[in-house]
Design an enzyme around this catalytic site. Structure first.
Site, PDB file in Angstrom:
ATOM      1  N   GLY A  80       0.733  -1.222   0.175  1.00 15.98           N
ATOM      2  CA  GLY A  80       0.075  -0.178   0.410  1.00 15.98           C
ATOM      3  C   GLY A  80       0.798   0.655  -0.099  1.00 15.98           C
ATOM      4  N   VAL A 113       1.371   3.407   2.649  1.00 20.79           N
ATOM      5  CA  VAL A 113       2.125   3.514   3.488  1.00 20.79           C
ATOM      6  C   VAL A 113       2.663   2.934   3.305  1.00 20.79           C
ATOM      7  CG1 VAL A 113       1.916   3.704   6.495  1.00 20.79           C
ATOM      8  CG2 VAL A 113      -0.166   4.805   4.790  1.00 20.79           C
ATOM      9  N   HIS A 144      -0.171  16.674   3.303  1.00 18.83           N
ATOM     10  CA  HIS A 144      -1.663  17.179   3.993  1.00 18.83           C
ATOM     11  C   HIS A 144      -1.253  18.351   4.267  1.00 18.83           C
ATOM     12  CE1 HIS A 144      -4.301  13.980   3.949  1.00 18.83           C
ATOM     13  NE2 HIS A 144      -4.012  13.840   5.078  1.00 18.83           N
ATOM     14  N   CYS A 175      -2.682  11.129  10.724  1.00 14.90           N
ATOM     15  CA  CYS A 175      -2.185  11.089  10.172  1.00 14.90           C
ATOM     16  C   CYS A 175      -2.776  13.078  10.336  1.00 14.90           C
ATOM     17  CB  CYS A 175      -2.005  10.928   8.355  1.00 14.90           C
ATOM     18  SG  CYS A 175      -4.044  11.699   7.860  1.00 14.90           S
ATOM     19  N   SER A 185      -3.706  10.925  -1.786  1.00 17.23           N
ATOM     20  CA  SER A 185      -2.304   9.690  -0.687  1.00 17.23           C
ATOM     21  C   SER A 185      -3.597   9.840   0.685  1.00 17.23           C
ATOM     22  CB  SER A 185      -1.454  10.279  -0.253  1.00 17.23           C
ATOM     23  OG  SER A 185      -1.062  11.661   0.328  1.00 17.23           O
ATOM     24  N   ARG A 242      -6.831   3.343  18.686  1.00 18.45           N
ATOM     25  CA  ARG A 242      -6.260   4.131  19.009  1.00 18.45           C
ATOM     26  C   ARG A 242      -7.040   4.488  20.269  1.00 18.45           C
ATOM     27  NH1 ARG A 242      -6.775   7.255  12.950  1.00 18.45           N
ATOM     28  NH2 ARG A 242      -4.677   5.772  12.609  1.00 18.45           N
TER      29      ARG A 242
END
Ligand SMILES: NC(=O)c1ccc[n+]([C@@H]2O[C@H](COP(=O)([O-])OP(=O)(O)OC[C@H]3O[C@@H](n4cnc5c(N)ncnc54)[C@H](OP(=O)(O)O)[C@@H]3O)[C@@H](O)[C@H]2O)c1
Length: 344
Positions: A14, A16, A246, A130, A160, A101
Site C-alpha cells: 500500500g 503507507v 496534507h 495523519c 494520498s 487508538r
C-alpha cells in the site's frame, strides 16, 4: 540494543507500506528478516529491498512467529483480526489503523510530543490519524508559551490520505478532464463528487452531530495525544485535488493574551521535526509540494488572529505518508528498541 530485527510489514504493497521500505533504508533500521504481508491480490509478487528480493506473503495469524516488530497498515479490520496474534507471538506491534487508538491502555504516540509513553514493556502502540499527527506536532511546542484553550482547524487533505487507489483516481480523472472526454465520462466511485479540479467535505460518514469520521478522529485523538481531554476543538476536514501531503489552517487560542509572533516562531524553529517556512516578503509559506517527501512538518503564516487577541493563526503542511504514518511508526520502533536515531 538489538543488532538485527525480524520485521513484518502488514499492508506492504500500500501507499503507507511502500514508505516503510524506503524509511528502513534511509534511517538505517537494522532489518534482518523482512516479512512483507498483504492479501491474496499481492501474495507471491516480489519486491526489491536493499539488494534482496522479498516475496510478498499472505497475511495470516501464523505470520508473526519470531517477529520482533510488526508494522500494521492494512486497515482497521485487518488490525482487529491479526494484531492480537502478533502480540501473542511476542512482537512489538505498531498499528497505523484506527482500530486501537482510543483504547485507554494503548498509547497513542507522536514521539516528539509523548514518546515517553513508549517503554520496553509496551507491546501495542497506536499511530494517530495523519491529520492529528501533523496538528499536534505544531501545536504541542506552543504550550511552553501559555495554556492552550481551543483549536479551530480547517484541513486541505490530499489524495494520498485515501491510499494508493485514490491517488490513481485523481490522476485518471485529471487526465479525463484535461484533453479527455470530460466530467460527464467520469466514474465517481468510490467518491460521490468529481475529484479533478474540485474539493469536497471529507469522504467519511457523517455522524448525528454533523461531524464526519475524520473530524471526529482528529478531535478525539488530538485530545488524547496532548493529554487535554477537555480541549475545545472545532475541525472541518476537506479533500483537495493535491496528490500528496496534507495542509491545515490552525487557530490556536490561549487562556490569556496570545504570545508574540516572534516567540511563536522561536519556539517552532527550535522544535524537533518542525521547519519554519514563514517568508512574508516572498510570500513563501508551507505548501503540500514543499512538504512532500520531507520528514519535517512545515509551519508558517504565523500571525495574530485579527478577531481575537488571545489567538494566533498558522498554516502547516506535512507529508502524511511519512510523518503522518510510516515515519512516525518507525520513530516509535526506534524508541521501543533503543535504536540510535539517525538523521536523514
Ligand atoms: N494513506 C495515509 O495517509 C494513511 C495515514 C495514516 C494511516 N493510514 C492507515 O494505513 C492503512 C493503509 O493505508 P494506505 O493508504 O497505505 O492504503 P492502501 O494504499 O489502500 O493499501 C492497503 C494495503 O492493505 C493491504 N490489504 C488490504 N486488504 C487486505 C487483506 N484482506 N489482507 C491483507 N492485506 C490487505 C493491501 O494489500 P493488497 O496489495 O493485497 O491489496 C495494501 O498493502 C489504513 O489503515 C489507513 O487508515 C493511512
Amino acid at each position: 540494543v538489538k543488532t538485527s530485527l525480524t520485521v513484518a510489514v502488514v499492508g506492504a504493497t500500500g501507499a503507507v507500506g511502500q514508505e516503510f521500505l524506503s524509511l528502513f533504508t534511509a534511517r538505517q533500521v537494522p532489518v534482518g528478516e523482512l516479512r512483507l504481508l498483504a492479501s491474496s491480490r499481492s501474495a507471491g509478487k516480489r519486491v526489491a529491498f536493499e539488494g534482496r528480493e522479498v516475496e510478498i506473503g499472505l497475511l495470516s495469524a501464523e505470520s508473526f512467529r519470531g517477529v520482533d516488530v510488526a508494522f500494521f497498515s492494512a486497515g482497521a479490520t485487518r488490525s482487529r483480526e491479526f494484531v492480537p496474534a502478533a502480540v501473542e507471538a511476542g512482537a512489538v506491534v505498531i498499528d497505523n489503523s484506527s482500530a486501537f487508538r482510543m483504547e485507554p491502555d494503548v498509547p497513542l504516540v507522536v514521539p516528539e510530543v509523548n514518546g515517553r509513553l513508549v517503554c520496553a514493556e509496551t507491546r501495542l502502540i497506536a499511530v494517530p490519524n495523519c491529520t492529528a499527527i501533523i496538528l499536534t506536532m505544531a501545536v504541542a511546542p506552543l504550550r511552553s508559551l501559555g495554556h492552550i484553550e481551543r483549536l479551530i482547524v480547517s484541513t486541505y487533505q490530499s489524495a494520498s490520505g485515501g491510499g494508493a487507489a485514490m491517488m490513481e483516481l485523481l490522476k485518471d480523472q485529471t487526465a479525463a478532464v484535461v484533453g479527455g472526454p470530460g466530467y460527464a465520462s467520469l466514474d465517481l466511485e468510490p467518491l460521490t463528487e468529481p475529484y479533478a479540479f474540485n474539493l469536497f467535505s471529507h469522504n467519511t460518514p457523517i455522524g448525528n452531530d454533523g461531524y464526519n469520521e475524520e473530524e471526529q478522529k482528529v478531535i478525539a485523538e488530538t485530545r488524547k495525544i496532548l493529554g487535554q481531554p477537555n480541549l475545545r476543538m472545532s475541525v472541518t476536514c476537506v479533500r483537495v485535488p493535491v496528490l500528496r501531503a496534507h495542509t491545515e489552517s490552525v487557530i490556536v487560542e490561549f487562556s490569556g493574551p496570545a504570545p508574540s509572533e516572534d516567540d511563536i516562531r522561536y519556539v517552532l524553529e527550535k522544535s524537533d521535526g518542525i521547519e519554519l517556512v514563514d517568508d512574508r516578503e516572498n510570500n513563501s509559506f508551507p505548501t503540500p509540494l514543499k512538504a512532500t517527501g520531507k520528514d519535517d512538518v512545515l509551519a508558517g503564516r504565523i500571525r495574530h488572529d485579527a478577531g481575537n487577541d488571545h489567538a494566533i493563526c498558522m498554516l502547516i503542511a506535512g507529508d502524511q505518508l511519512r510523518k503522518g504514518a510510516a515515519l512516525n511508526a518507525v520513530q516509535i520502533a526506534e524508541h521501543a528498541f533503543g535504536l540510535r536515531q539517525k538523521s536523514v
